[in-house]
Design an enzyme around this catalytic site. Structure first.
Site, PDB file in Angstrom:
ATOM      1  N   HIS A 112     109.389  -8.930  54.349  1.00 33.77           N
ATOM      2  CA  HIS A 112     109.464  -9.266  52.916  1.00 33.77           C
ATOM      3  C   HIS A 112     110.308  -8.300  51.972  1.00 33.77           C
ATOM      4  O   HIS A 112     110.053  -6.968  51.873  1.00 33.77           O
ATOM      5  CB  HIS A 112     107.778  -8.426  52.851  1.00 33.77           C
ATOM      6  CG  HIS A 112     107.520  -8.751  51.338  1.00 33.77           C
ATOM      7  ND1 HIS A 112     105.847  -8.887  51.031  1.00 33.77           N
ATOM      8  CD2 HIS A 112     107.911  -8.726  49.947  1.00 33.77           C
ATOM      9  CE1 HIS A 112     105.729  -8.892  49.680  1.00 33.77           C
ATOM     10  NE2 HIS A 112     107.166  -8.963  49.252  1.00 33.77           N
ATOM     11  N   ARG A 128     111.860  -6.655  49.141  1.00 37.33           N
ATOM     12  CA  ARG A 128     111.279  -6.571  47.860  1.00 37.33           C
ATOM     13  C   ARG A 128     112.760  -6.195  46.876  1.00 37.33           C
ATOM     14  O   ARG A 128     113.833  -6.299  47.470  1.00 37.33           O
ATOM     15  CB  ARG A 128     110.519  -5.394  47.811  1.00 37.33           C
ATOM     16  CG  ARG A 128     108.999  -5.726  48.432  1.00 37.33           C
ATOM     17  CD  ARG A 128     108.063  -4.383  48.195  1.00 37.33           C
ATOM     18  NE  ARG A 128     106.968  -4.662  49.038  1.00 37.33           N
ATOM     19  CZ  ARG A 128     105.605  -5.506  48.565  1.00 37.33           C
ATOM     20  NH1 ARG A 128     105.785  -5.784  47.344  1.00 37.33           N
ATOM     21  NH2 ARG A 128     104.741  -5.827  49.089  1.00 37.33           N
ATOM     22  N   GLU A 154     108.380 -13.486  53.411  1.00 38.51           N
ATOM     23  CA  GLU A 154     107.515 -13.677  52.253  1.00 38.51           C
ATOM     24  C   GLU A 154     107.816 -12.621  51.153  1.00 38.51           C
ATOM     25  O   GLU A 154     108.637 -11.735  51.138  1.00 38.51           O
ATOM     26  CB  GLU A 154     105.980 -12.995  52.872  1.00 38.51           C
ATOM     27  CG  GLU A 154     105.946 -11.720  53.368  1.00 38.51           C
ATOM     28  CD  GLU A 154     104.657 -10.875  53.713  1.00 38.51           C
ATOM     29  OE1 GLU A 154     103.872 -11.708  54.081  1.00 38.51           O
ATOM     30  OE2 GLU A 154     104.545  -9.798  53.748  1.00 38.51           O
ATOM     31  N   HIS A 157      96.711  -8.993  56.473  1.00 36.04           N
ATOM     32  CA  HIS A 157      96.544  -7.772  55.585  1.00 36.04           C
ATOM     33  C   HIS A 157      95.501  -6.819  55.941  1.00 36.04           C
ATOM     34  O   HIS A 157      94.097  -7.494  56.150  1.00 36.04           O
ATOM     35  CB  HIS A 157      96.320  -7.818  53.857  1.00 36.04           C
ATOM     36  CG  HIS A 157      96.711  -6.595  53.097  1.00 36.04           C
ATOM     37  ND1 HIS A 157      97.879  -6.447  52.402  1.00 36.04           N
ATOM     38  CD2 HIS A 157      96.077  -5.787  53.008  1.00 36.04           C
ATOM     39  CE1 HIS A 157      98.020  -5.558  51.925  1.00 36.04           C
ATOM     40  NE2 HIS A 157      96.825  -4.773  52.191  1.00 36.04           N
ATOM     41  N   ASP A 158      95.831  -5.489  56.666  1.00 37.16           N
ATOM     42  CA  ASP A 158      94.616  -4.628  57.341  1.00 37.16           C
ATOM     43  C   ASP A 158      94.017  -5.201  58.605  1.00 37.16           C
ATOM     44  O   ASP A 158      93.136  -4.774  58.856  1.00 37.16           O
ATOM     45  CB  ASP A 158      93.712  -4.230  56.160  1.00 37.16           C
ATOM     46  CG  ASP A 158      94.353  -3.353  55.205  1.00 37.16           C
ATOM     47  OD1 ASP A 158      95.409  -2.925  55.358  1.00 37.16           O
ATOM     48  OD2 ASP A 158      93.684  -2.660  54.550  1.00 37.16           O
ATOM     49  N   GLY A 163     101.639  -5.749  60.417  1.00 38.19           N
ATOM     50  CA  GLY A 163     102.726  -4.968  60.001  1.00 38.19           C
ATOM     51  C   GLY A 163     102.216  -3.516  60.285  1.00 38.19           C
ATOM     52  O   GLY A 163     102.410  -2.781  61.366  1.00 38.19           O
ATOM     53  N   HIS A 164     101.638  -3.114  59.106  1.00 36.95           N
ATOM     54  CA  HIS A 164     101.325  -1.728  58.973  1.00 36.95           C
ATOM     55  C   HIS A 164     100.352  -1.033  60.302  1.00 36.95           C
ATOM     56  O   HIS A 164     100.791  -0.333  60.875  1.00 36.95           O
ATOM     57  CB  HIS A 164     100.588  -1.287  57.687  1.00 36.95           C
ATOM     58  CG  HIS A 164     100.312  -0.025  57.506  1.00 36.95           C
ATOM     59  ND1 HIS A 164     101.247   1.119  56.953  1.00 36.95           N
ATOM     60  CD2 HIS A 164      99.113   0.922  57.810  1.00 36.95           C
ATOM     61  CE1 HIS A 164     100.786   2.082  57.013  1.00 36.95           C
ATOM     62  NE2 HIS A 164      99.611   2.192  57.492  1.00 36.95           N
TER      63      HIS A 164
END
Length: 240
Positions: free
Chosen positions: A44, A46, A71, A191-192, A214-215
């Site tokens: 991603h 940015r 993304e 996400h999460d 990811g995280h």
């Protein structure tokens, strides 16, 4: 049906950028993820390049042998980069330039003509397009009308509600998945998602093509190592 695991390597780039050198080596890490069983790599980039840089995208793209998912918000800089490197998939997210992380899906109706235009540009290049939406069947159907190939469901609400009421937390996502199938769309999610909540999410949906993580995955790798971490996430996605 197999659900693919795409590893988002943004956090690896964040760690590298903290020292301004090339340790860890983001490109090598991406190849190692493939070697250890990841089905794809997500980046991603940015506008401020605070993690993945545009130069990373150019370096990584030709080395990968599995799916490359890029993304981001489709401004002219992002769009030009995607059209240059031609990833396998572009995931469109509605982030503002200074967003810390993706925290909402598109209001597809309010952005319909814009999205239809950029989707058309990517599809002319043979790039599969996924639109990041919340678990709302109406948004899913609008994404199909705009020309998307897939939607990616924003799964933070599921992750937030999982511990208290996992059946209630996943219910909107089942409805959104059914709407995607009815509209002829592929289905991604992210996400999460984590080792704690991924298996139940995967079992609950009728079809799930891909998860992008990811995280949580990179955090787990600090304790488990990346090879073992990928193995465990793939295990959560195994068909019973």
């Amino acid at each position: 049906m197999k659900t693919n695991l795409s590893v988002n390597i943004n956090k690896v780039a964040t760690l590298r950028n903290a020292r301004g050198e090339n340790n860890p080596d983001v490109a090598r890490f991406a190849l190692d993820c493939e070697r250890f069983g990841a089905d794809g790599i997500t980046v991603h980039p940015r506008p401020d390049e605070r993690h993945i840089r545009r130069s990373d995208v150019r370096q990584i793209r030709p080395t990968l042998t599995r799916e490359f998912n890029m993304e981001g918000y489709p401004d002219e800089v992002f769009t030009a980069l995607a059209l240059e490197v031609v990833p396998d998939q572009v995931t469109l997210v509605p982030d503002a330039a200074d967003a810390l992380t993706s925290s909402a899906g598109w209001d597809v109706g309010a952005n319909f003509e814009f999205l239809r235009g950029v989707i058309g540009r990517f599809k002319e290049k043979g790039i599969r397009v996924s639109v990041f939406v919340e678990a709302d069947p109406g948004q899913v159907r609008l994404a199909a009308e705009a020309g998307a190939d897939r939607v990616e469901l924003y799964t933070k609400p599921y992750a937030d509600g999982y511990a208290a009421d996992r059946e209630g937390a996943v219910a909107p996502f089942i409805r959104a998945a059914e709407a995607a199938a009815e509209a002829g769309l592929g289905l991604n999610a992210g996400h999460d998602l984590s080792l704690e909540n991924l298996a139940y999410f995967h079992r609950s949906l009728p079809v799930l093509d891909e998860v992008s993580i990811g995280h949580a995955l990179i955090s787990d790798a600090l304790y488990l190592g990346i090879e073992e971490t990928i193995r465990r996430y793939k295990q959560q996605l195994a068909n019973d």
